[in-house]
Write an enzyme that holds these catalytic residues in place. Structure first.
Site, PDB file in Angstrom:
ATOM      1  N   HIS A  99      -2.318   4.224   3.022  1.00 40.43           N
ATOM      2  CA  HIS A  99      -2.224   4.755   1.727  1.00 40.43           C
ATOM      3  C   HIS A  99      -3.614   5.323   1.591  1.00 40.43           C
ATOM      4  O   HIS A  99      -4.749   5.092   2.059  1.00 40.43           O
ATOM      5  CB  HIS A  99      -2.117   3.687   0.443  1.00 40.43           C
ATOM      6  CG  HIS A  99      -3.121   2.403   1.085  1.00 40.43           C
ATOM      7  ND1 HIS A  99      -2.564   1.459   1.970  1.00 40.43           N
ATOM      8  CD2 HIS A  99      -4.115   2.128   0.523  1.00 40.43           C
ATOM      9  CE1 HIS A  99      -3.667   0.436   1.655  1.00 40.43           C
ATOM     10  NE2 HIS A  99      -4.664   0.823   1.139  1.00 40.43           N
ATOM     11  N   HIS A 101      -6.660   5.853  -1.402  1.00 40.12           N
ATOM     12  CA  HIS A 101      -7.317   5.615  -2.827  1.00 40.12           C
ATOM     13  C   HIS A 101      -7.710   6.831  -3.462  1.00 40.12           C
ATOM     14  O   HIS A 101      -8.450   7.686  -2.883  1.00 40.12           O
ATOM     15  CB  HIS A 101      -8.279   4.532  -2.690  1.00 40.12           C
ATOM     16  CG  HIS A 101      -7.920   3.140  -2.163  1.00 40.12           C
ATOM     17  ND1 HIS A 101      -7.590   2.409  -3.069  1.00 40.12           N
ATOM     18  CD2 HIS A 101      -7.688   2.921  -1.035  1.00 40.12           C
ATOM     19  CE1 HIS A 101      -7.431   1.142  -2.258  1.00 40.12           C
ATOM     20  NE2 HIS A 101      -7.507   1.510  -1.108  1.00 40.12           N
TER      21      HIS A 101
HETATM   22  P1  AMP Z   1      -6.539  -1.612   0.876  1.00 38.42           P
HETATM   23  O1  AMP Z   1      -7.718  -2.447   0.922  1.00 38.42           O
HETATM   24  O2  AMP Z   1      -6.944  -0.056   1.160  1.00 38.42           O
HETATM   25  O3  AMP Z   1      -5.456  -1.947   1.873  1.00 38.42           O
HETATM   26  O4  AMP Z   1      -5.979  -1.510  -0.665  1.00 38.42           O
HETATM   27  C1  AMP Z   1      -4.709  -1.889  -0.991  1.00 38.42           C
HETATM   28  C2  AMP Z   1      -4.768  -1.475  -2.512  1.00 38.42           C
HETATM   29  O5  AMP Z   1      -3.452  -1.950  -3.006  1.00 38.42           O
HETATM   30  C3  AMP Z   1      -5.659  -2.608  -3.242  1.00 38.42           C
HETATM   31  O6  AMP Z   1      -6.638  -1.726  -4.214  1.00 38.42           O
HETATM   32  C4  AMP Z   1      -4.864  -3.398  -4.291  1.00 38.42           C
HETATM   33  O7  AMP Z   1      -5.448  -3.426  -5.621  1.00 38.42           O
HETATM   34  C5  AMP Z   1      -3.591  -2.501  -4.459  1.00 38.42           C
HETATM   35  N1  AMP Z   1      -2.317  -3.223  -4.849  1.00 38.42           N
HETATM   36  C6  AMP Z   1      -2.049  -4.466  -4.149  1.00 38.42           C
HETATM   37  N2  AMP Z   1      -0.787  -4.763  -4.487  1.00 38.42           N
HETATM   38  C7  AMP Z   1      -0.450  -3.825  -5.480  1.00 38.42           C
HETATM   39  C8  AMP Z   1       0.553  -3.865  -6.380  1.00 38.42           C
HETATM   40  N3  AMP Z   1       1.680  -4.553  -6.396  1.00 38.42           N
HETATM   41  N4  AMP Z   1       0.573  -2.637  -7.357  1.00 38.42           N
HETATM   42  C9  AMP Z   1      -0.277  -1.704  -7.177  1.00 38.42           C
HETATM   43  N5  AMP Z   1      -1.440  -1.929  -6.335  1.00 38.42           N
HETATM   44  C10 AMP Z   1      -1.481  -2.832  -5.589  1.00 38.42           C
END
Ligand code: AMP
Ligand code: ZN
Length: 136
Positions: A99, A101
């Site tokens: 993903h 950001h």
């Molecule tokens: P990363 O540290 O790059 O893996 O980021 C994962 C991101 O996913 C974090 O910023 C979380 O806040 C976000 N996240 C996790 N679960 C959900 C969810 N159910 N809906 C929206 N965002 C999420």
């Protein structure tokens, strides 16, 4: 991937605030925003990191990053924007579905203060360049 939280969101099994989607890509609001408007962009198919993701889907994601990034930037009246993509735990990837950001920024906010610049000698630069080119 049955246990993947982002695959569950993509399949509509758990709720999300969807911003944009097409055949290849989904974008929705991050549940724990760094700043208001913090959003995520990802391929609908499950790939873990940038290394496994096919070019077509990467291209589609980066194009949506621009589209959603510009919308977020304008909508919240930001003065800056980070597009950030983490791979593996050492780089703070905690959800193992690739993903991007989209993080709107303002002067003086608490996220990512300018980091300390390192340095390298000419010999060190040549050495790393040689190793890196051997892996291309
Ligand atoms: P990363 O540290 O790059 O893996 O980021 C994962 C991101 O996913 C974090 O910023 C979380 O806040 C976000 N996240 C996790 N679960 C959900 C969810 N159910 N809906 C929206 N965002 C999420
Ligand atoms: Zn997944």
């Amino acid at each position: 991937m049955s246990g993947c939280i982002f695959c569950k969101i993509i399949r509509g099994e758990i709720p999300s605030h969807r911003i944009y989607e097409d055949d290849l890509v989904l974008s929705f609001l991050d549940a724990n925003p760094i700043n208001p408007g913090h959003s995520l962009v990802m391929p609908k198919k499950h790939y873990t990191t940038i290394f496994e993701t096919p070019q077509e889907e990467l291209h589609a994601c980066i194009s949506v990053c621009r589209k959603v990034g510009e919308a977020v930037y304008r909508a919240v009246g930001a003065s800056g924007l980070n597009v950030l993509q983490n791979n593996f735990r050492s780089a703070c990837q905690f959800v193992d579905h690739i993903h991007f950001h989209i993080i709107p920024r303002r002067d003086g906010d608490s996220f990512l203060a300018p980091w300390l610049r390192g340095s390298a000698t000419a010999a060190e630069m040549e050495e790393i360049l040689k190793k890196l080119k051997a892996e291309l």
